[in-house]
Design a protein around this motif. Sequence first.
Motif, PDB file in Angstrom:
ATOM      1  N   ILE A  24       5.663 -43.734  27.762  1.00 20.63           N
ATOM      2  CA  ILE A  24       4.488 -43.253  27.046  1.00 20.63           C
ATOM      3  C   ILE A  24       4.579 -43.609  25.567  1.00 20.63           C
ATOM      4  O   ILE A  24       3.616 -44.088  24.975  1.00 20.63           O
ATOM      5  CB  ILE A  24       4.321 -41.728  27.247  1.00 20.63           C
ATOM      6  CG1 ILE A  24       3.928 -41.431  28.685  1.00 20.63           C
ATOM      7  CG2 ILE A  24       3.293 -41.162  26.272  1.00 20.63           C
ATOM      8  CD1 ILE A  24       3.971 -39.960  29.037  1.00 20.63           C
ATOM      9  N   VAL A  25       5.746 -43.401  24.976  1.00 23.58           N
ATOM     10  CA  VAL A  25       5.913 -43.685  23.551  1.00 23.58           C
ATOM     11  C   VAL A  25       5.794 -45.180  23.283  1.00 23.58           C
ATOM     12  O   VAL A  25       5.149 -45.585  22.305  1.00 23.58           O
ATOM     13  CB  VAL A  25       7.272 -43.139  23.054  1.00 23.58           C
ATOM     14  CG1 VAL A  25       7.592 -43.645  21.663  1.00 23.58           C
ATOM     15  CG2 VAL A  25       7.265 -41.621  23.071  1.00 23.58           C
ATOM     16  N   LYS A  26       6.372 -46.014  24.143  1.00 23.18           N
ATOM     17  CA  LYS A  26       6.314 -47.455  23.928  1.00 23.18           C
ATOM     18  C   LYS A  26       4.900 -48.000  24.106  1.00 23.18           C
ATOM     19  O   LYS A  26       4.565 -49.028  23.528  1.00 23.18           O
ATOM     20  CB  LYS A  26       7.267 -48.167  24.882  1.00 23.18           C
ATOM     21  CG  LYS A  26       8.727 -47.981  24.518  1.00 23.18           C
ATOM     22  CD  LYS A  26       9.628 -48.629  25.533  1.00 23.18           C
ATOM     23  CE  LYS A  26       9.861 -50.066  25.148  1.00 23.18           C
ATOM     24  NZ  LYS A  26      10.836 -50.721  26.035  1.00 23.18           N
ATOM     25  N   SER A  27       4.068 -47.337  24.904  1.00 20.04           N
ATOM     26  CA  SER A  27       2.721 -47.845  25.146  1.00 20.04           C
ATOM     27  C   SER A  27       1.731 -47.397  24.076  1.00 20.04           C
ATOM     28  O   SER A  27       0.574 -47.805  24.107  1.00 20.04           O
ATOM     29  CB  SER A  27       2.229 -47.413  26.531  1.00 20.04           C
ATOM     30  OG  SER A  27       2.016 -46.018  26.539  1.00 20.04           O
ATOM     31  N   GLN A  28       2.162 -46.583  23.145  1.00 21.56           N
ATOM     32  CA  GLN A  28       1.270 -46.140  22.076  1.00 21.56           C
ATOM     33  C   GLN A  28       1.194 -47.213  21.000  1.00 21.56           C
ATOM     34  O   GLN A  28       2.201 -47.788  20.612  1.00 21.56           O
ATOM     35  CB  GLN A  28       1.785 -44.836  21.450  1.00 21.56           C
ATOM     36  CG  GLN A  28       1.877 -43.703  22.421  1.00 21.56           C
ATOM     37  CD  GLN A  28       0.536 -43.324  22.996  1.00 21.56           C
ATOM     38  OE1 GLN A  28      -0.428 -43.152  22.265  1.00 21.56           O
ATOM     39  NE2 GLN A  28       0.475 -43.202  24.302  1.00 21.56           N
ATOM     40  N   GLY A  29      -0.018 -47.456  20.505  1.00 12.79           N
ATOM     41  CA  GLY A  29      -0.190 -48.419  19.420  1.00 12.79           C
ATOM     42  C   GLY A  29      -0.059 -49.853  19.897  1.00 12.79           C
ATOM     43  O   GLY A  29      -0.038 -50.153  21.074  1.00 12.79           O
ATOM     44  N   GLY A  30       0.013 -50.755  18.943  1.00 10.33           N
ATOM     45  CA  GLY A  30       0.173 -52.174  19.254  1.00 10.33           C
ATOM     46  C   GLY A  30      -1.052 -52.764  19.911  1.00 10.33           C
ATOM     47  O   GLY A  30      -2.194 -52.342  19.690  1.00 10.33           O
TER      48      GLY A  30
END
Length: 54
Positions: A24-30
Amino acid sequence: MDYVSALVPPIVMATFFIFLVRTIVKSQGGANKAKEDAAVDAALARAEAGQPGK
């Protein structure tokens, strides 16, 4: 050996939860953020178009 069988399910669940939070954290932003924002905007526009005027 009963203590091993008692500890395995919580350890497995904790490991799964850690990987879930990391995903979840890695998929935020970018690059994903623009796609997610566009999808939400499109869904809101469809919902508002389906409602009678206020």
